[in-house]
Design a protein around this motif. Structure first.
Motif, short mmCIF file in Angstrom:
data_model
loop_
_atom_site.label_atom_id
_atom_site.label_comp_id
_atom_site.label_asym_id
_atom_site.label_seq_id
_atom_site.Cartn_x
_atom_site.Cartn_y
_atom_site.Cartn_z
N ASP A 223 -0.78 6.42 -6.48
CA ASP A 223 -0.93 7.16 -7.72
C ASP A 223 -1.95 6.45 -8.60
O ASP A 223 -2.07 5.24 -8.58
CB ASP A 223 0.41 7.24 -8.47
CG ASP A 223 1.44 8.04 -7.71
OD1 ASP A 223 1.04 8.99 -7.01
OD2 ASP A 223 2.63 7.73 -7.81
N GLY A 224 -2.66 7.21 -9.39
CA GLY A 224 -3.61 6.62 -10.33
C GLY A 224 -4.91 6.26 -9.66
O GLY A 224 -5.24 6.72 -8.57
N ASP B 283 1.46 7.23 -0.71
CA ASP B 283 0.40 7.81 -1.52
C ASP B 283 0.21 6.88 -2.71
O ASP B 283 1.18 6.39 -3.28
CB ASP B 283 0.79 9.21 -2.02
CG ASP B 283 0.72 10.24 -0.92
OD1 ASP B 283 -0.27 10.22 -0.16
OD2 ASP B 283 1.65 11.05 -0.81
#
Length: 160
Positions: A50-51, A48
């Motif tokens: 992030d950001g 995944d």
């Protein structure tokens, strides 16, 4: 019917330390060139992001067909909550000026599927390079300093 081969290579990039020998990237392959197929390959990575996620593609030349269609990438871009990023081109055409480039982005349907950003719309900056054998500086789009873009993995899509 042309046969398409889809290869997704994931290579680790480390900014703080470089291994003695670079690790070989994992390669994922599918012949399912569809919105669902792109999402399945992404999910196979088991990661995944992030950001903010920047999805760098060519939004194509008007009237041309050498770009990924918005309906093909829509599901993946939306799953990533990504922003489609592009830059104006250095040659005359519909992506040379920011105004015409926005028109092309809209005409090709990208504006309708995700946020879009022409990274050099506000200008560019030049950063000196250490080895000037081939180039004296690297040109970065000014929006890269505004955005919080951190490259963790490199995704390479190859259509043959």
């Amino acid at each position: 019917m042309k046969r398409f081969l889809f290869v997704l290579a994931v290579a680790m990039m480390a900014a703080s330390c470089a291994p003695e020998e670079p690790a070989m990237p994992k390669v994922y392959m599918t012949t399912d060139i569809s919105p669902e197929g792109l999402v399945k390959v992404y999910e196979a990575l088991g990661v995944d992001f992030d950001g903010k996620v920047a999805v760098k593609i060519s939004t194509g030349e008007r009237g041309g067909h050498n770009f990924l269609r918005a309906d093909l990438i829509k599901d993946l871009v939306q799953k990533l909550e990504g922003t489609i990023v592009e830059c104006n081109v250095a040659y005359p055409g519909a992506r040379y000026s920011t105004e015409e480039h926005w028109n092309t982005i809209k005409a090709h349907g990208f504006y309708d599927i995700a946020p879009c950003d022409i990274m050099d719309e506000e200008g560019e900056m030049r950063i000196a390079v250490q080895d000037t054998t081939h180039i004296k500086f690297n040109i970065f789009n000014i929006n890269i300093t505004i955005s919080k873009i951190i490259i963790i993995k490199e995704l390479i899509f190859i259509f043959i």
